[in-house]
Design a protein around this motif. Sequence first.
Motif, PDB file in Angstrom:
ATOM      1  N   LEU A   1       0.845  -1.194   0.000  1.00 16.10           N
ATOM      2  CA  LEU A   1       0.000   0.000   0.000  1.00 16.10           C
ATOM      3  C   LEU A   1       0.882   1.246   0.000  1.00 16.10           C
ATOM      4  O   LEU A   1       1.495   1.580   1.007  1.00 16.10           O
ATOM      5  CB  LEU A   1      -0.903  -0.011   1.220  1.00 16.10           C
ATOM      6  CG  LEU A   1      -1.883  -1.188   1.264  1.00 16.10           C
ATOM      7  CD1 LEU A   1      -2.597  -1.222   2.589  1.00 16.10           C
ATOM      8  CD2 LEU A   1      -2.870  -1.113   0.129  1.00 16.10           C
ATOM      9  N   LYS A   2       0.941   1.906  -1.141  1.00 17.08           N
ATOM     10  CA  LYS A   2       1.819   3.069  -1.288  1.00 17.08           C
ATOM     11  C   LYS A   2       1.051   4.375  -1.441  1.00 17.08           C
ATOM     12  O   LYS A   2       1.656   5.431  -1.596  1.00 17.08           O
ATOM     13  CB  LYS A   2       2.731   2.871  -2.496  1.00 17.08           C
ATOM     14  CG  LYS A   2       3.720   1.720  -2.304  1.00 17.08           C
ATOM     15  CD  LYS A   2       4.683   1.631  -3.486  1.00 17.08           C
ATOM     16  CE  LYS A   2       5.714   0.537  -3.256  1.00 17.08           C
ATOM     17  NZ  LYS A   2       6.676   0.413  -4.379  1.00 17.08           N
ATOM     18  N   GLU A   3      -0.295   4.293  -1.442  1.00 18.62           N
ATOM     19  CA  GLU A   3      -1.101   5.489  -1.604  1.00 18.62           C
ATOM     20  C   GLU A   3      -2.216   5.522  -0.570  1.00 18.62           C
ATOM     21  O   GLU A   3      -2.711   4.479  -0.140  1.00 18.62           O
ATOM     22  CB  GLU A   3      -1.725   5.537  -3.015  1.00 18.62           C
ATOM     23  CG  GLU A   3      -0.715   5.542  -4.154  1.00 18.62           C
ATOM     24  CD  GLU A   3       0.116   6.809  -4.205  1.00 18.62           C
ATOM     25  OE1 GLU A   3      -0.322   7.820  -3.633  1.00 18.62           O
ATOM     26  OE2 GLU A   3       1.198   6.791  -4.799  1.00 18.62           O
ATOM     27  N   ASN A   4      -2.614   6.734  -0.174  1.00 22.43           N
ATOM     28  CA  ASN A   4      -3.766   6.892   0.702  1.00 22.43           C
ATOM     29  C   ASN A   4      -5.054   6.756  -0.098  1.00 22.43           C
ATOM     30  O   ASN A   4      -5.019   6.624  -1.329  1.00 22.43           O
ATOM     31  CB  ASN A   4      -3.728   8.259   1.385  1.00 22.43           C
ATOM     32  CG  ASN A   4      -2.527   8.408   2.299  1.00 22.43           C
ATOM     33  OD1 ASN A   4      -2.171   7.485   3.021  1.00 22.43           O
ATOM     34  ND2 ASN A   4      -1.903   9.578   2.278  1.00 22.43           N
ATOM     35  N   ILE A   5      -6.178   6.821   0.592  1.00 26.49           N
ATOM     36  CA  ILE A   5      -7.474   6.831  -0.082  1.00 26.49           C
ATOM     37  C   ILE A   5      -8.117   8.182   0.185  1.00 26.49           C
ATOM     38  O   ILE A   5      -8.384   8.527   1.338  1.00 26.49           O
ATOM     39  CB  ILE A   5      -8.386   5.692   0.400  1.00 26.49           C
ATOM     40  CG1 ILE A   5      -7.755   4.340   0.055  1.00 26.49           C
ATOM     41  CG2 ILE A   5      -9.781   5.810  -0.218  1.00 26.49           C
ATOM     42  CD1 ILE A   5      -8.530   3.153   0.578  1.00 26.49           C
ATOM     43  N   VAL A   6      -8.342   8.957  -0.889  1.00 23.49           N
ATOM     44  CA  VAL A   6      -8.950  10.282  -0.768  1.00 23.49           C
ATOM     45  C   VAL A   6     -10.099  10.368  -1.760  1.00 23.49           C
ATOM     46  O   VAL A   6      -9.896  10.281  -2.968  1.00 23.49           O
ATOM     47  CB  VAL A   6      -7.940  11.417  -1.050  1.00 23.49           C
ATOM     48  CG1 VAL A   6      -8.593  12.778  -0.814  1.00 23.49           C
ATOM     49  CG2 VAL A   6      -6.694  11.262  -0.192  1.00 23.49           C
ATOM     50  N   LEU A   7     -11.314  10.519  -1.241  1.00 20.54           N
ATOM     51  CA  LEU A   7     -12.510  10.648  -2.082  1.00 20.54           C
ATOM     52  C   LEU A   7     -13.074  12.048  -1.914  1.00 20.54           C
ATOM     53  O   LEU A   7     -13.174  12.567  -0.793  1.00 20.54           O
ATOM     54  CB  LEU A   7     -13.564   9.622  -1.674  1.00 20.54           C
ATOM     55  CG  LEU A   7     -13.119   8.155  -1.647  1.00 20.54           C
ATOM     56  CD1 LEU A   7     -14.268   7.262  -1.225  1.00 20.54           C
ATOM     57  CD2 LEU A   7     -12.565   7.722  -2.986  1.00 20.54           C
TER      58      LEU A   7
END
Length: 969
Positions: free
Chosen positions: A219-225
Motif C-alpha cells: 500500500l503506497k497510496e492513501n485513499i482520498v474521495l
Amino acid sequence: IIMNLKKVITMSLFAISLTVSAQNVIPKMKIIHEANANPMVLQELHLDIYVLGRTAVTTMDMVFYNPNDRVMEGEFEFPLGDGQQVSRFALDIDGKLREGVVVDKTQGRKAFENIVRRNVDPGLLEKTEGNNFKARVYPMPAKGTRRVLIAFEQELYEKDGKDFYFLPIKGETKVDKFTLKAEIVSRFVEVDTENSLNIPFKNWRNSYISEMSKTDFTLKENIVLLFPKEEKPQVVVASQAEQTYFYGHLMLQNRASNLKTLPKKIVILWDASNSRRKCSIEKEIRLLDSYFSQVKNAEIQLNVFHIHSLPTESFLLKDGNWSSLHSRLEKVIYDGATSLQAMSFPAEADEYLIFTDGIFNFGNEERDFAKLAQNIKKPVYIINSNAIANTDKLKYLAFSTSGILIDLTRQEAEKSATEILHSPYKLIDVKVISGKVSNLFPGTNTIVSDANFTLSGELLSESAELELSFGYDNQTSRKQTLVIKKETENDEKKFALLRRVWAEKKIAQWQSKGKPQAEIDAIGKAFGIVTAGTSLIVLERLEDYVQYKIVPPTEWKELYFSILKKQDADEKEAKKQKEKEKEQIIKEVIELSEKQTKWWKTKFPVISKATHSKRVASFSREEEIVPSPPVEYMAEEASVLGVATDERAFSSDLQKDEVFEKNVPQTSSIQIQLNEWSPETPYLKVLEYTDAEKSYETYQKMKDEYGEMPAFYVDAADYFFKKGKKDAALLIISNLAELNLEEAQVLRILGQKLTQYGFSGEAVFIYRKVLKIREEEPQSYRDLGLALAQNNLFDEAIKMLYEVVSNSWDGRFTGIQLIAMNEINSIANTHKGVDISFVNPKLIKNEPVDIRVILTWDTDNSDMDLWVTDPKKEKCYYNNQLTYLGGKISNDITGGYGPEEFMLKKAVKGNYVIEVNYYGTRSQKQLFPVSLRIEFFTDFGKPSQQKKETVVRLTDQKEIINVGEFLFK
C-alpha cells in the motif's frame, strides 16, 4: 493504526489512528525486549467504505499471524477524531465472526479477565480517556492467525468547498491479500488521483460502486474521495416497522459574519504536560500569529501548567508584534501529567485561550466541569492539535461559556484564527411548518462550526417541513427550509445507520450539556454505541453471556432470554442466597480472626525444635493452638502444652536475654534497614555521571528514546527523589498517568511511588481511578483504603477496607479479608474517634505485634513469595507458615497481586532478613516488569507504630531479592 508502544515489555500493543492527520492506519506490531519473539504479521486487510449523505462508515477486516511459538494477548489502542465513533467490533470464533455487544464497562472487563484465565476466546473493546479506545483479543494462537474486525463512523470533512473522505494507508506495508469495496449512496464521487490510490467507480442504481482485489500488495497510496458540494438541502429517510429516522444536510456558505469586540486583556493557559509533546505546536503558533495580527494590541497573561501552575508571566501585544511571547512558548518544557486544578481564570480577562488536549489525569480530587464553567464569565476558546484528546469535556467547557473548540487536527490554523475573531454562529430555532417530528438533534443554541450543518430526528408523519433559523447572539440572520418525505423502499442497512447517527447526535448533545454519564451510557447500551462507561465484548460460549448477564448477539438472544426467564423465577431465592453468602463470608473471617487471636495469645517459644514440626502441622490444619497462662518460665509453659520435660533441652539454644522474665520491664529497639536497590539501566548511568545542575536537562533529552517506557519515569523519579529534589520526582513520576490510559498496572505503580514520596493526597486520586477501572479486585479497595488512612481520612478508609472484609472475591485472593481486618484494627487502635460502628464486633481486636511485613505486587496472574528468616536462621514462608519463635505468614497468593503478610508478636534479639522470591508468572500481558511493594512495620497496632517501604522491580523469574531487615536490640 495498530502500532507498538516502543520500549514497553509486552506481547503486542497496537494502535489505530483515524484522524485527518497523516498517521498511517496500516497495522504495525513490534515486540520489544523479547529475545526470541518475532513481530506479528498483518496477512490480510479488507476495507469496506459506505457513504450515506455526509456520514461514512469504514470497516477494517484484518487477519493477523503470530509467528511465535507461544500464545499471546493482543492489545490495540486507537484514538478517534472528533465526531468519529466505533460502530462494530467482531472476532472469529470457530471460523465465524462473532459480533461484539455493548455492556457496562466494569462488567465487560470483569468477564474478560475471568474468561481469559480459563484460556477461552474473549475480545473486549472499551473507551479509555477522551477519544481513545482500547481493544483486547485473546488468544493470538502460536503459529496461527486471528481475524479482527473494527468499524467506525464519521461525518465527512470539509475542505476547500468540498466534502472529502480520507483514509491514510500510505506506507510500505505488504499484505498477502488486499480488497476494497466502496458504496457511495446518492452522491457523485471522484477520486483525488494525485494523492490517492486509484479506485475505479461505476454508477449502479442510485449509488457509485467500486471493488478491487490484490495479492502480495504494497500500500503506497492513501485513499482520498472528493464530493462536490450540493447547494440544495439534502435529506435521507429510512423506515422500519413503525419507526422513521431522517438525516438532513444544509449548506451554510456565505453566512453573515459578526466580528466580536476585540479583547484588551487575553489570558493564555498553556498545557505543558507530557502528552502535549505529540501536539502540533507549530500549528498552534501559526494560529496565534494570525490571531494577534488582527487583534493588534492587548495585554497578555501566560499561565503555563501541568500538575501545577507555573508563575504567571505578562506580555504586551503591540501592533501585532508578539515576539517575546513567541520566544517564551518555544522554550516550554513538556513534562508530567495534567491537573484541572492547575488552570486559573482571572476575572479581569476579556477572554481565555486554552491550548490543551483535555486529558486531565492528576490531582487531589476531581474538579467539577459544570461548576468550573458556571464560574467563568467570559468566553473560553480551546485549541487542540493532538490526535488523542478529551473533546467531549473540552466542547462542554467551551460551549457553556459561549466559546468554541478549535480542532487543529482537522482545521487550518489561519481559518481557525478567523473563527475566534467572530461571535459563534448558532442554530437559534427550529419551527415545524407542517407535519410532525420529534427528538431533533442537535438542539437549539448549538454552535455551527463550519459551512455544513446536519440534523437528525424522528419523522412521525408522512412528510414534514422545518424552518431552521441561524445567527449570532440570538439574533437570526438566516432562515432555511428542510423538507422531509417518507420513502416507500425500506433499506435495512440505511435504517440501521440513520438510527445510530441519531443516537450519536443525541449523545454528543447530552455531552455538550454536561448530562450525567449514567444517562449517556444508557443510550450507548440501547443503540450499540461505546461510551465512557460501556464496552463492546465478544464471548465464546452462551453460558458466559448468561453468567455475566450480557445480552448476546442476535443468533443467541432467544435462547438467552429463555434461560434468563427461568433464572428470574428464582430471583428472590437468589437474593436470599446472596445475603446468606455475605453472612458466611463474615463467619469465615471471624473464624480466621479467632485462630489468629489464639496465635497472638500463645507465648513463643514454648516447645522443642523436635516438637515444632508437629505444631506447624497442627497450625496448618487450623487446629487449636492452646494459649499459655502468664507463667514464669519455659518449663511451665512446656508443661501446660503437654511437652515432656526431657524435651526442654532446646532452652540452651536461646540466649539469656531472649527470654521474657516475669515482672522484668522489657525495653527494646527495632530498626528497619532497607537494602539499596538500583536497576541496571543505561539511562540511570547517564544521569549518575551528569553534572547535578544539568541532570533534569539530561533527563529531558533521554525522553526521545525512552519516553514510552514506564520504567524510565520510575527510575528517573527515584533518582531525583534520592537527590532531595522531591518536586522534580513528583513531576516525573506523574508521567505514568499519561501513558497507557486507564491501565491499572501502571496506575498502581504511580500510586505506590506517590505514597513512597509522601504525596498521599495525589495517591488517593490515583487509587480512586484504579477502583473505577478494577472494582472487581479487592486490592483496589485496599489500596485506596490505606491511601485514605495515610491522608488522615480514617472513617472513609475503614469503610473501604471493610469492603474487602465483607465481600466475596475470586479464589485467587483467599486470605485478603483477614489482612484488611488487621489494618482496620490498627487504624482504630492508633487513632481516637474512628467510626467502626458498622464492623462486626467479633472482628474488633487490639492485638499489636512487634514486627509486620506486607508484600504486594502489581502484575496479575503472578506468584511472588515472601520469605522472613529469623535470628535462629529459620525461614518463614508458604511451606513453613509458623516458626519456632512464633512468626506466622498468611496464605500463599499464587495468582493475584498479594498481599502476603508476616507477623511476629514478640521479637527476640537479632536480625530478621526479608527476601522475596519471584516464583513465576502466567501473565500473557506485561506492560511493565513486575514491581514489588514491601512494607516494614514495627509496633504494628500501637501508637508508636513505625513504617518504611520500598518498591523493587524484578526482571527474571526465580529471582530472589534481599529487600531489607529488622535489627532488634
